[in-house]
Each structure stands twice: as C-alpha cells, then as structure tokens.
Write an enzyme that holds these catalytic residues in place. Sequence first.
Site, PDB file in Angstrom:
ATOM      1  N   SER A 143       0.805  -1.289   0.089  1.00  0.00           N
ATOM      2  CA  SER A 143       0.057   0.171   0.116  1.00  0.00           C
ATOM      3  C   SER A 143       0.858   1.425   0.059  1.00  0.00           C
ATOM      4  O   SER A 143       1.590   1.298   0.937  1.00  0.00           O
ATOM      5  CB  SER A 143      -0.989   0.001   1.288  1.00  0.00           C
ATOM      6  OG  SER A 143      -1.503   1.245   1.296  1.00  0.00           O
ATOM      7  N   GLY A 171      -0.419   4.478  -0.134  1.00  0.00           N
ATOM      8  CA  GLY A 171      -1.126   5.474   0.476  1.00  0.00           C
ATOM      9  C   GLY A 171      -1.912   6.021  -0.683  1.00  0.00           C
ATOM     10  O   GLY A 171      -2.431   5.417  -1.473  1.00  0.00           O
ATOM     11  N   GLY A 204      -0.909   6.953  -3.440  1.00  0.00           N
ATOM     12  CA  GLY A 204      -0.154   6.510  -4.538  1.00  0.00           C
ATOM     13  C   GLY A 204      -0.836   4.969  -4.862  1.00  0.00           C
ATOM     14  O   GLY A 204      -0.389   4.388  -6.078  1.00  0.00           O
ATOM     15  N   GLY A 211      -7.417   0.160   4.122  1.00  0.00           N
ATOM     16  CA  GLY A 211      -6.575  -1.178   3.837  1.00  0.00           C
ATOM     17  C   GLY A 211      -7.110  -2.306   4.243  1.00  0.00           C
ATOM     18  O   GLY A 211      -6.935  -3.508   3.307  1.00  0.00           O
ATOM     19  N   ASP A 212      -8.286  -2.472   5.117  1.00  0.00           N
ATOM     20  CA  ASP A 212      -8.898  -3.751   5.220  1.00  0.00           C
ATOM     21  C   ASP A 212      -9.738  -4.152   3.864  1.00  0.00           C
ATOM     22  O   ASP A 212     -10.058  -5.087   3.624  1.00  0.00           O
ATOM     23  CB  ASP A 212      -9.528  -3.506   6.541  1.00  0.00           C
ATOM     24  CG  ASP A 212      -8.623  -3.479   7.453  1.00  0.00           C
ATOM     25  OD1 ASP A 212      -7.684  -3.822   7.722  1.00  0.00           O
ATOM     26  OD2 ASP A 212      -9.191  -2.624   8.593  1.00  0.00           O
TER      27      ASP A 212
END
Length: 308
Positions: free
Chosen positions: A217, A219, A221, A248-249
Amino acid sequence: MILTVTLNTALDVTYQVPRLLPHASHRVSTVTERPGGKGINVAHVLAALGHEVTATGFAGGPVGSVVRALLERSPGVADALVPCAGNTRRTVAVADAASGDTTQFNEPGPQITAAEWSRFLARYEDLVRGARAVALCGSLPPGVPVGAYALLVRSARAAGVPVLLDTSGEALRRGVAARPEIIKPNAAELAELTGSRDPVPATRDARRRGAHAVVTSLGPGGLLAATAEGCWQAAPPRRLSGNPTGAGDSAVAGLLSALAEGLDWPERLTRAVALSAATVLAPVAGEFDPGVYEELRGAVSATGVAIP
C-alpha cells in the site's frame, strides 16, 4: 466460505467532531460503534461483495459481548470467535470535520492464556478445512506467540488453502517465511521488513523472503504488486479526502475476493483500489457505498511495472 482471522478483535468507536483541537474539550456530534479489528473489517466487506464469510479470533469481557452482539446483526458474517477471559480492546477514531483528518487511539488487547490459545488453534484447524481462502489480519494480543501467524499460514497451506497475511513487525517477519500466498504491508511495514525505503526493491526483497506475491500500500499512490506473473500498480483516479480507517482492510477484501474468484492480478488490484477509495469516502469508518465503488472501479486501471 472465506475465513478471516482477527486475533485482536476490537470495538471500533468513531467520534465525529466539528474541529479537533489539542488541550480542548470537544462536543461530539455523532458516535458510531461497530465490531472491528482488521479481519472483522475484511469480513464485512467480503459479505457486502456477496461472499460467505466466517470470522474467528478472540472476544471476551463486556466489550467482547458488545462486539458479538453487533456481529450477530451483520448480514453474511458467521461468528466463530473464541471466548477469552480478558476484555476485548476498543479503538477510538476521532474524525475532524473541518480538516477531514482522523486521529486514532488503539488499546493493546486482552491477555490470552495458553489454554485459550490452544482452544483457538483447535477451532482454526476445523474451520480452515472448509475454507476457500484465509485472511490473517492485524496485531497479536498479549500472550499470543510471536510466531502465531507463521503457524497459521503453515496449517492453511497444509490444507491446500491460500492465505493472505496482513500484519507488521516480527509477526510479519516470521509469517512471510511460512510462504503465504499474499502479504499486504504498507510502505512503512515493508521498509521495516526489508530495510529498504524504496518500495520497488523492497517489494522484490519481500518476495525473496517467502511470499508468493507482495502487494504494498502506497497511500494516495494506490497499490504496487509484485507476483510470479508480473508486476502492476494501480491508484485512485483522484486525491481523496475522508476517513481512511478501514481502507486498507477493504483493499485486503478486494484482493482476497478476487483471488477466491480466480481473477487475474490487474483485476485484483483494480478491485482492491476501488474498494479502498470508496471506504475513504464513506462517512462511517470501514464501510463503503456500492455505487461509489462501482464508479471508482470503472475509473481505476492497473498498469505494468518493471521491477528488476
């Protein structure tokens, strides 16, 4: 059935305030509570995508009772949590309406005894045999061995079930050596694992340590994936302002659901990025609007990346 594991479950509490100021008293405009912890969040998103999901891990004390009562009202998620004597932790997110930022407070979690850990392992062995895929997510509560995820990865692999591992620190370092199908660190977690702050060589190095695929990840990006089939990157179509809690999950749920459905890697990244972005834009932490998700999915594309 897709199995999600949240060893350190939580009651997620979100406070909305007009403006968050240090050293000040605040009037909270709204409060929401939902069952949480990374794997529980993943389970909610998987269920919203139409998958049959079972959630396991630990729950105990008065807070654990609230978590299980809320989980019972969550459509599509079966409760296979293992009772523990300690009190389940709370996470508190304070969402600042003026800035759009969120401040997070995470409790450590209950002390897990050796007997409770043994009971969980027995439950996990039963569940994993009926699973199409497994997500192992989040921090370890006190008392759980630091090599817990490595053990759970090996158990799933022995049953022929692919595993996605989303954790950090020593738990990730040991878990990746057990050769999970996918790991999903953020840039800081990847740097801690490999010693490199450049995500391109760090992603390559993480694969060499045992993971079949590494999805990092970045962010704003988006996501960078290094796999045996190739390397790709996908990002949201625009910069987003909102509550990143649970984003994120949602990406993990996108990756795991696409894996279970047999989709190729560009489509996995497209789904994961669109779900993550839709979660950031949702008013309640960890949720997403299906219409916004479909709109974003049409605007996201994965492009090939050369990783030497």
